[in-house]
Design a protein around this motif. Structure first.
Motif, mmCIF file in Angstrom:
data_model
loop_
_atom_site.group_PDB
_atom_site.id
_atom_site.type_symbol
_atom_site.label_atom_id
_atom_site.label_comp_id
_atom_site.label_asym_id
_atom_site.label_seq_id
_atom_site.Cartn_x
_atom_site.Cartn_y
_atom_site.Cartn_z
ATOM 1 N N SER A 154 -62.552 78.046 74.266
ATOM 2 C CA SER A 154 -63.708 78.687 73.632
ATOM 3 C C SER A 154 -63.337 79.471 72.385
ATOM 4 O O SER A 154 -64.219 79.899 71.632
ATOM 5 N N ALA A 155 -62.028 79.666 72.150
ATOM 6 C CA ALA A 155 -61.591 80.454 70.991
ATOM 7 C C ALA A 155 -61.466 79.625 69.725
ATOM 8 O O ALA A 155 -61.142 80.162 68.659
ATOM 9 N N VAL A 156 -61.689 78.318 69.812
ATOM 10 C CA VAL A 156 -61.600 77.456 68.628
ATOM 11 C C VAL A 156 -62.868 76.618 68.519
ATOM 12 O O VAL A 156 -63.534 76.326 69.512
ATOM 13 N N THR A 157 -63.203 76.223 67.308
ATOM 14 C CA THR A 157 -64.342 75.342 67.061
ATOM 15 C C THR A 157 -63.910 74.229 66.121
ATOM 16 O O THR A 157 -62.924 74.359 65.397
ATOM 17 N N GLY A 158 -64.675 73.147 66.122
ATOM 18 C CA GLY A 158 -64.415 72.061 65.177
ATOM 19 C C GLY A 158 -64.012 70.761 65.819
ATOM 20 O O GLY A 158 -63.840 69.757 65.131
ATOM 21 N N PHE A 159 -63.883 70.728 67.140
ATOM 22 C CA PHE A 159 -63.470 69.480 67.800
ATOM 23 C C PHE A 159 -64.546 68.398 67.712
ATOM 24 O O PHE A 159 -64.232 67.211 67.733
ATOM 25 N N SER A 160 -65.800 68.797 67.629
ATOM 26 C CA SER A 160 -66.871 67.805 67.606
ATOM 27 C C SER A 160 -67.180 67.300 66.206
ATOM 28 O O SER A 160 -67.996 66.403 66.032
ATOM 29 N N LEU A 161 -66.522 67.849 65.185
ATOM 30 C CA LEU A 161 -66.767 67.439 63.809
ATOM 31 C C LEU A 161 -65.911 66.240 63.446
ATOM 32 O O LEU A 161 -64.815 66.049 63.976
ATOM 33 N N ALA A 162 -66.412 65.428 62.523
ATOM 34 C CA ALA A 162 -65.612 64.304 62.013
ATOM 35 C C ALA A 162 -64.393 64.853 61.292
ATOM 36 O O ALA A 162 -64.483 65.816 60.536
ATOM 37 N N GLU A 163 -63.254 64.243 61.523
ATOM 38 C CA GLU A 163 -61.993 64.726 60.950
ATOM 39 C C GLU A 163 -61.524 63.768 59.875
ATOM 40 O O GLU A 163 -61.292 62.592 60.127
ATOM 41 N N GLU A 164 -61.411 64.272 58.660
ATOM 42 C CA GLU A 164 -60.912 63.456 57.556
ATOM 43 C C GLU A 164 -59.452 63.789 57.303
ATOM 44 O O GLU A 164 -59.051 64.950 57.349
ATOM 45 N N GLY A 165 -58.647 62.758 57.038
ATOM 46 C CA GLY A 165 -57.240 62.993 56.697
ATOM 47 C C GLY A 165 -56.444 63.634 57.807
ATOM 48 O O GLY A 165 -55.550 64.441 57.561
ATOM 49 N N GLN A 166 -56.784 63.317 59.039
ATOM 50 C CA GLN A 166 -56.052 63.865 60.181
ATOM 51 C C GLN A 166 -54.601 63.410 60.131
ATOM 52 O O GLN A 166 -54.311 62.275 59.798
ATOM 53 N N GLY A 167 -53.687 64.318 60.442
ATOM 54 C CA GLY A 167 -52.279 63.951 60.451
ATOM 55 C C GLY A 167 -51.926 63.164 61.708
ATOM 56 O O GLY A 167 -52.784 62.796 62.489
ATOM 57 N N ALA A 168 -50.614 62.930 61.887
ATOM 58 C CA ALA A 168 -50.204 62.142 63.048
ATOM 59 C C ALA A 168 -48.859 62.584 63.602
ATOM 60 O O ALA A 168 -48.321 61.926 64.480
ATOM 61 N N ALA A 169 -48.325 63.708 63.120
ATOM 62 C CA ALA A 169 -46.970 64.104 63.503
ATOM 63 C C ALA A 169 -46.840 64.319 65.008
ATOM 64 O O ALA A 169 -45.879 63.876 65.635
ATOM 65 N N ASN A 170 -47.811 65.017 65.610
ATOM 66 C CA ASN A 170 -47.703 65.336 67.038
ATOM 67 C C ASN A 170 -47.974 64.124 67.911
ATOM 68 O O ASN A 170 -47.352 63.951 68.957
ATOM 69 N N LEU A 172 -47.219 61.064 67.062
ATOM 70 C CA LEU A 172 -46.007 60.259 66.966
ATOM 71 C C LEU A 172 -44.872 60.859 67.783
ATOM 72 O O LEU A 172 -44.068 60.139 68.375
ATOM 73 N N ALA A 173 -44.785 62.186 67.813
ATOM 74 C CA ALA A 173 -43.757 62.830 68.639
ATOM 75 C C ALA A 173 -43.964 62.495 70.116
ATOM 76 O O ALA A 173 -43.008 62.298 70.864
ATOM 77 N N THR A 174 -45.233 62.380 70.531
ATOM 78 C CA THR A 174 -45.545 62.047 71.914
ATOM 79 C C THR A 174 -45.067 60.646 72.268
ATOM 80 O O THR A 174 -44.613 60.395 73.380
ATOM 81 N N PHE A 175 -45.147 59.718 71.298
ATOM 82 C CA PHE A 175 -44.792 58.322 71.553
ATOM 83 C C PHE A 175 -43.456 57.924 70.916
ATOM 84 O O PHE A 175 -43.193 56.750 70.712
ATOM 85 N N GLU A 176 -42.622 58.915 70.639
ATOM 86 C CA GLU A 176 -41.380 58.662 69.898
ATOM 87 C C GLU A 176 -40.471 57.645 70.576
ATOM 88 O O GLU A 176 -39.796 56.856 69.924
ATOM 89 N N GLN A 177 -40.427 57.635 71.903
ATOM 90 C CA GLN A 177 -39.479 56.789 72.620
ATOM 91 C C GLN A 177 -39.994 55.380 72.890
ATOM 92 O O GLN A 177 -39.279 54.566 73.476
#
Length: 432
Positions: A154-170, A172-177
């Motif tokens: 509840s302390a953050v907002t913006g998850f329901s908004l369209a995301e432009e230019g979203q990164g991918a670092a995290n 990719l780290a999850t699927f690194e292996q």
């Protein structure tokens, strides 16, 4: 099931094994499905996306998960094997929420999502409770360098908004292996937007390996969204035969433009492959076999075979030729198989143990004859030699299989071998 108050960070679930009550592994977790809710209420966790045999992705409702402890998932043993199809009301945590920029309501500061955590709300029901974030500016390839915080949902907002230019670092780290074929499976199931973001964040060599495992449509889509200079770099990193296959699927003017941006030597190899008919030895071969001069030793040959960049089929034998050693080489003398190298002392010259009994393939040899040749002589690779006895390349069994299978075999493999378009069962809350 985890006990009351237990918190599970979802990135830690990626890739963990899923077992039935008998202790038999049925698959691995690839994502978590949630339903976002209005009014700042925590999202409800609907279930897990599980990759089962054949790389098919299926839906496992949380009501059928009995335990999430000790780095494994235990189920009731009942799994619907229909292919998972994401619905518009659903969100995939790893694929869609990681790396998003949201707003910390306390300071109105933008923060980047590194992970989210879920907790059991009641018996076999879970909800997202916490968001692990990082302050500071996020770049396309690197994580922000600010403070990390664990906040209430509840302390953050913006998850329901369209995301432009979203990164991918995290993500990719999850699927690194993951192996390239498995990462290709992940990419194939992402949205086109997210797929482009992940492709942009991969390094050239990793993206080149993954492209070779994707269906043609995905390859063309990804290469078309890269900047042309980057696309040319990725094509250079691909095996020449894979690069030629991809370029042959592009409009002629686009392919020629990319070839012009590649290094001349790399482009020359690909152009040679494009000059042959697709279903011939010349069109199927790779131009980078292991080539040695006759005065090279067995020790040198084994050192070349050990290089991890060589595909197993290419490393099964070395090709002995007069200089020059780059294809097209000088006079082709024969091959030495890996097993023969293992049987000889390290100081023996490869020129003295060459196998020249089998006639090599000519570049215009059609696919059926190539298949018969490999099957008759129990080979996994075969030399391709021109009329002047120059080694042009080698045909490997994996490339032959690629052309023997149906055109959509990669697509079918990524969907578990079945073209199922019907929805998975309504097995969990929210209409499943």
């Amino acid at each position: 099931m985890a006990g009351p108050g237990s918190r599970v960070f979802i990135s830690h679930l990626s890739g963990i094994a899923v077992f039935d009550p008998n202790g038999d592994q049925v698959g691995r977790v690839r994502d978590v499905v949630v339903s976002l809710r209005l009014g700042g209420r925590p999202p409800r966790v609907l279930g897990l996306v599980v990759e089962v045999i054949g790389r098919r992705r299926v839906f496992l409702p949380m009501t059928r998960v009995t335990s999430l402890e000790s780095g494994q998932v235990l189920t009731t043993g009942v799994i619907n094997v229909r292919r998972f199809e994401q619905r518009p009301s659903e969100t995939l945590v790893l694929a869609e929420l990681l790396d998003r920029t949201v707003t910390w309501t306390k300071t109105q500061e933008p923060v980047t999502v590194l992970d989210v955590a879920m907790v059991p709300s009641r018996l076999r029901e879970w909800e997202i409770s916490k968001v692990f974030v990082q302050t500071g500016k996020m770049t396309r390839l690197r994580k922000a360098r600010g403070e990390t915080l664990t906040l209430d949902w509840s302390a953050v907002t913006g998850f329901s908004l369209a995301e432009e230019g979203q990164g991918a670092a995290n993500l990719l780290a999850t699927f690194e292996q993951l192996r390239p074929a498995d990462l290709a499976n992940v990419l194939h199931h992402l949205s086109a937007k997210r797929r482009a973001e992940v492709a942009a964040a991969l390094d050239d060599d990793r993206l080149a390996d993954v492209l070779g495992e994707l269906p043609e449509d995905d390859q063309v889509e990804i290469i078309g969204k890269l900047k042309e200079e980057r696309a040319a770099d990725v094509l250079e990193a691909m095996d020449p035969d894979d690069a030629a296959d991809l370029l042959s699927d592009l409009p002629e003017e686009d392919a020629e433009r990319l070839l012009g941006l590649m290094e001349p030597e790399e482009a020359a190899s690909v152009r040679r492959l494009l000059s042959y008919e697709e279903d011939t030895a010349g069109g199927l071969m790779t131009t980078e076999p292991i080539v040695l001069e006759p005065d090279a030793t067995v020790a040198e040959a084994l050192a070349r075979v050990r290089v991890s960049d060589h595909k197993p089929a290419l490393a099964a034998q070395v090709y002995v030729c007069r200089p020059p050693n780059e294809t097209p080489t000088g006079t082709y003398l024969g091959t030495v198989h890996f097993q023969r190298l293992l049987r000889e002392p390290p100081y023996v010259l490869v020129g003295s143990i060459v196998d020249d009994d089998l006639d090599p393939l000519s570049p215009d040899t059609p696919l059926p004859l190539i298949t018969s040749y490999l099957a008759t002589y129990n080979l996994v690779a075969a030399p391709v030699v021109d009329e002047a006895d120059h080694l042009l390349g080698a045909v490997t069994v994996d490339d032959v299989l690629d052309h023997l299978l149906p055109d959509d075999w990669r697509e079918a493999a990524l969907h578990g071998g079945e073209a199922l378009n019907h929805e998975h069962e309504s097995e969990a809350a929210g209409g499943r």
